[in-house]
Scaffold this motif. Structure first.
Motif, mmCIF file in Angstrom:
data_model
loop_
_atom_site.group_PDB
_atom_site.id
_atom_site.type_symbol
_atom_site.label_atom_id
_atom_site.label_comp_id
_atom_site.label_asym_id
_atom_site.label_seq_id
_atom_site.Cartn_x
_atom_site.Cartn_y
_atom_site.Cartn_z
ATOM 1 N N GLN A 127 1.035 -1.266 0.112
ATOM 2 C CA GLN A 127 -0.314 -0.379 -0.575
ATOM 3 C C GLN A 127 1.071 1.243 0.243
ATOM 4 O O GLN A 127 0.622 2.616 -0.755
ATOM 5 C CB GLN A 127 -0.641 -0.349 1.576
ATOM 6 C CG GLN A 127 -2.240 -1.015 1.283
ATOM 7 C CD GLN A 127 -2.897 -0.342 2.392
ATOM 8 O OE1 GLN A 127 -3.179 0.027 2.737
ATOM 9 N NE2 GLN A 127 -3.190 -2.150 3.007
ATOM 10 N N ILE A 128 1.869 1.382 0.865
ATOM 11 C CA ILE A 128 2.941 2.142 0.535
ATOM 12 C C ILE A 128 3.292 3.034 -0.380
ATOM 13 O O ILE A 128 3.213 3.809 -1.441
ATOM 14 C CB ILE A 128 4.036 2.375 1.525
ATOM 15 C CG1 ILE A 128 3.386 2.069 3.128
ATOM 16 C CG2 ILE A 128 4.906 3.412 1.646
ATOM 17 C CD1 ILE A 128 4.355 1.428 4.461
ATOM 18 N N PHE A 129 3.943 1.846 -1.426
ATOM 19 C CA PHE A 129 4.428 1.888 -2.622
ATOM 20 C C PHE A 129 3.413 2.066 -3.574
ATOM 21 O O PHE A 129 3.925 2.701 -4.318
ATOM 22 C CB PHE A 129 5.034 0.590 -3.753
ATOM 23 C CG PHE A 129 6.818 -0.441 -2.525
ATOM 24 C CD1 PHE A 129 7.154 0.736 -2.419
ATOM 25 C CD2 PHE A 129 6.742 -1.563 -1.582
ATOM 26 C CE1 PHE A 129 8.861 0.365 -1.417
ATOM 27 C CE2 PHE A 129 8.140 -1.396 -0.886
ATOM 28 C CZ PHE A 129 8.947 -0.493 -1.331
ATOM 29 N N LYS A 130 2.240 1.512 -3.633
ATOM 30 C CA LYS A 130 0.848 2.320 -4.059
ATOM 31 C C LYS A 130 0.878 4.003 -4.122
ATOM 32 O O LYS A 130 0.453 4.161 -5.242
ATOM 33 C CB LYS A 130 0.020 1.623 -3.986
ATOM 34 C CG LYS A 130 -1.098 1.334 -4.835
ATOM 35 C CD LYS A 130 -2.422 0.537 -4.838
ATOM 36 C CE LYS A 130 -3.640 1.023 -5.740
ATOM 37 N NZ LYS A 130 -4.462 0.158 -5.162
ATOM 38 N N ALA A 131 0.489 4.073 -2.943
ATOM 39 C CA ALA A 131 0.724 5.314 -2.652
ATOM 40 C C ALA A 131 1.984 6.212 -3.697
ATOM 41 O O ALA A 131 0.987 7.204 -3.412
ATOM 42 C CB ALA A 131 0.355 5.844 -1.118
ATOM 43 N N VAL A 132 2.883 6.097 -3.105
ATOM 44 C CA VAL A 132 4.057 6.354 -3.263
ATOM 45 C C VAL A 132 4.099 6.369 -5.624
ATOM 46 O O VAL A 132 4.552 7.737 -6.298
ATOM 47 C CB VAL A 132 5.090 5.964 -3.251
ATOM 48 C CG1 VAL A 132 6.341 6.988 -3.255
ATOM 49 C CG2 VAL A 132 5.245 6.167 -1.933
ATOM 50 N N ASP A 133 3.709 5.056 -6.242
ATOM 51 C CA ASP A 133 3.516 5.569 -7.413
ATOM 52 C C ASP A 133 2.847 6.346 -7.342
ATOM 53 O O ASP A 133 3.409 7.418 -8.508
ATOM 54 C CB ASP A 133 3.656 3.950 -7.709
ATOM 55 C CG ASP A 133 4.774 3.807 -7.350
ATOM 56 O OD1 ASP A 133 5.750 3.214 -7.332
ATOM 57 O OD2 ASP A 133 4.092 2.027 -7.834
#
Length: 195
Positions: A127-133
Motif C-alpha cells: 500500500q505504501i509503494f502504491k501510494a508513492v507510485d
C-alpha cells in the motif's frame, strides 16, 4: 542520540528485496571509525557509475523523491553484521526505515544508533509503494509512542512492534550508556537499601 517521538515525511521508495549490508555500504568504505561521512556512500554501487557520476535511474538520484523515511522491500539489512549500514542510512538523512522484514542484527544495530526500523505487513508495504507510485510526495506519519505508521493521503494505518526498552531509549534520545547514567539515582538508592 536525538529524541524521536513523531515524524511526518515523504518517503524514498526502494522497492527491492534482499538488500544486504554490502549493498547498503560496500566494505571498501569501512575504514573510518566515526559515524560521520558514511551517507555519501550509501548504496554507492547503485547510486554512482565507476567515474563517480550519479546514475539517474537510481531513486536517491531522482529529485522527485525525498524525505526522512526509506521504504524498502522485504528482507532489508541481511548479510554481514556491519554497524556501518545503520550509520550510512542515518548519515544520509533518514530517521526511519520501513520494510516487511529486517535481518535481526541490522534491526539491533539500527535501534542502537537511533534509527527506527519499522516492520510492517507485506500488504501494508504494498500500500505504501502504491501510494508513492501514485503521488511521489505521499507522506507517512510515524508515531513511536502509539507504535503506528499511517499513509497520510489514504488514512490507512498499521501498528508495529518494538522492544519497550529500545522504544524508551529512542523517545528519550538515550543510547545504552545514557540509559544507565539516567538510572544513577535509582542504582544509588538500591545500593544504599542493601546496606
Amino acid at each position: 542520540m536525538k529524541k524521536f517521538t513523531k515524524l511526518t515525511s515523504a518517503v524514498v521508495p526502494l522497492n527491492i528485496e534482499n538488500i544486504d549490508t554490502d549493498q547498503i555500504i560496500p566494505a571498501r568504505f569501512l575504514k573510518a571509525t566515526t559515524r560521520e561521512g558514511f551517507g555519501e556512500n550509501l548504496f554507492r554501487d547503485w547510486r554512482y557509475n565507476g567515474d563517480n557520476t550519479p546514475k539517474p535511474e537510481f531513486v536517491m538520484n531522482n529529485p522527485t523523491y525525498s524525505g526522512q523515511v526509506l521504504v524498502a522491500g522485504k528482507n532489508f539489512g541481511c548479510g554481514s553484521s556491519r554497524e556501518h549500514a545503520a550509520w550510512a542510512i542515518q548519515d544520509a538523512g533518514f530517521d526511519v526505515v520501513i520494510s516487511s522484514f529486517f535481518a535481526d542484527i541490522f534491526k539491533g544495530n539500527a535501534l542502537n544508533n537511533g534509527l527506527l526500523p519499522i516492520q510492517v505487513s507485506e500488504e501494508f508495504l504494498a500500500q505504501i509503494f502504491k501510494a508513492v507510485d501514485s503521488n511521489p510526495k505521499s507522506a507517512l506519519a510515524v508515531d513511536l509512542e502509539n507504535q503506528t505508521v499511517t499513509i497520510v493521503e489514504t488514512g490507512a494505518q498499521e501498528s508495529f512492534e518494538i522492544n519497550p526498552y529500545k522504544k524508551s531509549c529512542l523517545i528519550n534520545g538515550y543510547d545504552d550508556i545514557d540509559f544507565i547514567l539516567n538510572q544513577k539515582q535509582l542504582i544509588k538508592e538500591f545500593e544504599e537499601g542493601r546496606g
